[in-house]
Design an enzyme around this catalytic site. Structure first.
Site, PDB file in Angstrom:
ATOM      1  N   GLY A  56      53.029  38.578  34.558  1.00 39.87           N
ATOM      2  CA  GLY A  56      53.459  38.132  35.878  1.00 39.87           C
ATOM      3  C   GLY A  56      54.405  39.114  36.529  1.00 39.87           C
TER       4      GLY A  56
ATOM      5  CD  GLU B 119      58.680  38.140  42.577  1.00 41.57           C
ATOM      6  OE1 GLU B 119      59.256  38.204  43.685  1.00 41.57           O
ATOM      7  OE2 GLU B 119      59.275  38.067  41.484  1.00 41.57           O
ATOM      8  N   PRO B 120      54.671  36.533  45.842  1.00 40.98           N
ATOM      9  CG  PRO B 120      54.979  34.265  46.340  1.00 40.98           C
ATOM     10  CD  PRO B 120      55.358  35.322  45.347  1.00 40.98           C
TER      11      PRO B 120
ATOM     12  CB  SER C  80      52.075  48.201  46.013  1.00 45.05           C
ATOM     13  OG  SER C  80      50.699  47.929  45.926  1.00 45.05           O
TER      14      SER C  80
ATOM     15  CD1 TRP D 255      48.500  37.522  45.120  1.00 40.74           C
ATOM     16  CD2 TRP D 255      46.468  36.653  44.826  1.00 40.74           C
ATOM     17  NE1 TRP D 255      48.062  37.050  46.343  1.00 40.74           N
ATOM     18  CE2 TRP D 255      46.810  36.509  46.179  1.00 40.74           C
ATOM     19  CE3 TRP D 255      45.232  36.154  44.391  1.00 40.74           C
ATOM     20  CZ2 TRP D 255      45.978  35.907  47.112  1.00 40.74           C
ATOM     21  CZ3 TRP D 255      44.392  35.559  45.318  1.00 40.74           C
ATOM     22  CH2 TRP D 255      44.772  35.444  46.670  1.00 40.74           C
ATOM     23  CB  ILE D 256      49.578  35.291  37.536  1.00 42.07           C
ATOM     24  CG1 ILE D 256      50.835  35.595  38.356  1.00 42.07           C
ATOM     25  CG2 ILE D 256      49.755  35.631  36.058  1.00 42.07           C
ATOM     26  CD1 ILE D 256      51.178  37.061  38.490  1.00 42.07           C
TER      27      ILE D 256
ATOM     28  CD  GLN E 225      21.991  48.584  52.915  1.00 44.63           C
ATOM     29  OE1 GLN E 225      22.940  47.810  52.834  1.00 44.63           O
ATOM     30  NE2 GLN E 225      21.296  48.738  54.027  1.00 44.63           N
TER      31      GLN E 225
ATOM     32  N   GLY F 125      18.030  44.652  49.523  1.00 44.49           N
ATOM     33  CA  GLY F 125      17.735  44.118  50.851  1.00 44.49           C
ATOM     34  C   GLY F 125      18.225  42.685  50.998  1.00 44.49           C
TER      35      GLY F 125
ATOM     36  CD  GLU G 211      45.596  45.934  35.946  1.00 41.71           C
ATOM     37  OE1 GLU G 211      46.147  46.934  35.473  1.00 41.71           O
ATOM     38  OE2 GLU G 211      45.300  44.928  35.293  1.00 41.71           O
TER      39      GLU G 211
END
Lengths: 255, 400
Positions: B124, B127-128, B132, B156-157, B336, B339, B363
């Site tokens: 963890g 954080e909110p 980065s 986002w853990i 692609q 299709g 990451e």
């Protein structure tokens, strides 16, 4: 008890369509090769017998140097030792002679275990031929091993739609089918050992075997013709389309 | 120089690829559709030794090296990114951080159950309002006798709702910015510790992604990983380990979508011939093949440097940056090539595309890695020695 599993390195079936006829004729395949899938079940059977009834599982292959990879895979699954017998351009009968020679050379094998057939040769002859060479009984279609002791090996066989239980006095050759058990994964500890072990290589001379000259000569390798498949769509209201579909299936003798 | 995998590595590769093919990939579409984590795989991966593959046997692991960790990551993401994420988070971010920074007592207490797979770990940091920008994290840890009191929220853990042990980062000295960060191992069940799952995501639907909330969580000092103020280094070194697994995993995505594209290009006919005959389709497949090789060589270099005990932040960042962008491109091209069918969730390439977008963000975003690489190239960034380097792979120690 010592169980000896006979395995062969064969082309990965997913890559079989890539094999060219001339490669098949020469035996020099450029595609990925793996343990013959039927033989993986034989390895599993031998390991189960060793675990359930005591003893150890050994593995052997007749082939070229690349067969070492297949033997390492069997060791990684749990076989205790491995032997490579150099291939002397033998057919199934010759391979059986070499395997039987190796069994006699080892001297303490109680049960030989094989897969049902190989995915390249498809003859299914080797287990029976090995038994013949050794003058041991052979049980094919083995789906379950019920008991193993010094006095008796008791198995369940699948014969067509039926099953029966058979008891024989070892030594014996068992040819097992898929139902015997899903092959286990190698363990990392066994992978480490298998990657490093030096696998002994024996020749026909070492075994005191004179390999019989091939009696089977394969003269014409060719790919099967492409399937003549086509798609037919039935348009219109559902009841009419269904009727037309049934007529077509009857005409093709599917129904 | 030798570009070939060793016999041992090839056997590991055969084993984990077989597992991924037989037991992982077939079950993923249903879990993905239900947005559910495939927990059933955890005991199976533990039984096979995958959960602790590169941890020494003495600490409950399988005793393999860091290249084997990459091989596992590649094979699992070939099946689905969600399962590779489990290894990245549980093993690379959590267990390896304990192995690198933990005391012997902490290794026995945390690393052994993590390596055996008895316990599951997560990490963890984000954080909110701080991803980065690690120095900007808001979580705090206040000393109270022999304990710390942690407050804050992590976002986002991966595995937040699954993990037993959570390696979290909080500021013990907010004035010192990143030098005031400390790492702690939280244990599920601690009072004031709650977790939840984030339901709405673009991809990795079969992964568990969530939040951790810390409301006056009392953590004994024995759960502090590293010294006070070393948390930033613990966090960054853990990312060095996990980013290699992300890069290797991305190579697995490229392999998967390339296989699907090749098969489809041979089968699909337009204007009376297979679309594989068209040069613009060939171009997309050629790029996949090239990028798979480049991604593979980059992650393998990173893993090899880890084996040697050589600092590899720069090389690992390159591997993660390149491989994840290449996987995103490959998955897009695969859609692609397919299709309209590629746009349908009936075909797997759509899932790989959704999953691949996550990896260019987590990451370290692509942009963070570009900045890092620019700073290395311009001479503005140099890696300084840290108190606890990741131990070099020593087979005798690992397998004793």
């Amino acid at each position: 008890m010592r169980y000896l599993v006979c395995i062969k390195q064969t082309p990965d079936t997913a890559e079989l369509p890539k094999v060219k006829p001339e490669e098949a004729a020469s035996g020099e395949l450029s595609i990925q090769q793996v343990v013959n899938p039927w033989d993986e079940h034989a390895i599993e059977a031998a390991l189960q017998m060793a675990e359930n009834f005591g003893g150890l599982a050994s593995v052997i292959s007749v082939g070229g140097e690349k067969a070492i990879e297949a033997l390492r895979s069997a060791l990684a699954m749990g076989c205790k030792d491995a032997t490579l017998v150099e291939n002397a351009d033998a057919d199934a009968w010759g391979v059986a002679a070499l395997l039987a020679g190796a069994v006699n050379h080892m001297g303490d094998v109680n049960v030989v275990v094989t897969g049902q057939m190989t995915v390249d040769g498809n003859s299914g002859m080797v287990p029976v031929a090995v038994a013949r060479k050794l003058d041991w009984p052979v049980l094919t279609g083995v789906a379950k091993v019920l008991n193993v002791s010094e006095d008796a090996v008791e198995v369940e066989r699948v014969v067509g739609q039926a099953r029966h239980t058979v008891k024989v006095k070892p030594p014996v050759v068992l040819s097992v089918i898929k139902e015997i058990g899903e092959p286990r994964y190698p363990t990392f500890i066994n992978i480490r050992k298998a990657a490093r072990v030096k696998i002994p290589v024996l020749s026909a001379d070492d075994l005191g075997v004179t390999v019989p000259p091939p009696v089977v000569h394969l003269s014409n390798f060719r790919k099967p013709p492409a399937r003549d498949a086509h798609v037919q769509l039935f348009d219109g209201p559902a009841d009419e389309a269904a009727g037309a579909l049934i007529d077509a299936l009857l005409a093709e003798k599917v129904l | 120089m030798d570009f070939a995998l060793t016999t041992e590595h090839k056997m590991v590769q055969d084993m984990v690829r077989s597992f991924a093919e037989k037991e992982v990939r077939p079950i993923i579409p249903e879990y993905d559709e239900r947005h559910e984590y495939p927990r059933e795989l955890l005991p199976r991966m533990a039984e096979l030794g995958i959960m602790g593959i590169c941890i020494p046997v003495r600490y409950g692991g399988a005793g393999m090296d860091y290249i084997s960790l990459g091989i596992v990551s590649e094979a699992l993401e070939w099946a689905d990114a969600s399962v590779r994420e489990t290894i990245a988070v549980h093993l690379a971010l959590n267990a390896l951080a304990v192995f690198q920074w933990g005391t012997e007592e902490q290794k026995q207490r945390f690393l052994v159950p993590l390596a055996t797979g008895e316990k599951v770990g997560c990490y963890g940091l984000t954080e909110p309002a701080a991803g980065s920008d690690v120095a900007g994290l808001k979580s705090t840890a206040r000393r109270d006798g022999d304990d710390y009191i942690l407050n804050g929220e992590k976002m986002w853990i991966t595995l937040a709702d699954v993990a037993d042990y959570m390696l979290v980062f909080a500021k013990t000295d907010p004035e010192k910015k990143h030098r005031g960060i400390t790492a702690f191992m939280l244990e599920r069940g601690m009072k004031g510790l709650t977790t939840g799952t984030i339901e709405k995501k673009m991809g990795v639907w079969a992964s568990n992604t969530g939040w951790i909330n810390m409301d006056d969580v009392r953590v004994p000092k024995e759960n502090r990983i590293g010294e006070e103020g070393e948390g930033f280094k613990v966090a960054m070194s853990a990312l060095d380990n996990a980013r290699m697994t992300v890069a290797a995993g991305a190579a697995g995505t490229i392999r998967a979508v390339m296989e699907l594209s090749i098969k489809y290009a041979h089968e699909r006919q337009t204007f009376g011939q297979p679309i594989a005959n068209y040069q613009l389709v060939q171009q997309m497949i050629a790029k996949m093949a090239l990028n798979y090789d480049i991604a593979t060589m980059l992650w393998q270099r990173s893993a090899w440097l880890k084996n040697q005990g050589v600092r590899n932040t720069r090389e690992t960042s390159q591997a993660k940056w390149f491989a994840t962008e290449a996987a995103w491109q490959a998955a897009s091209d695969a859609v692609q090539i397919h299709g309209a069918y590629g746009f349908s969730s009936e075909y797997e390439v759509e899932r790989y595309l959704r999953n691949a977008k996550g990896a260019v963000i987590y990451e370290g975003t692509t942009q963070i890695h570009e900045l890092m690489q620019a700073r290395y190239a311009l001479g503005w960034r140099q890696d300084k020695p840290i108190r606890c380097e990741l131990p070099a792979y020593d087979p005798d120690f690992w397998q004793e």
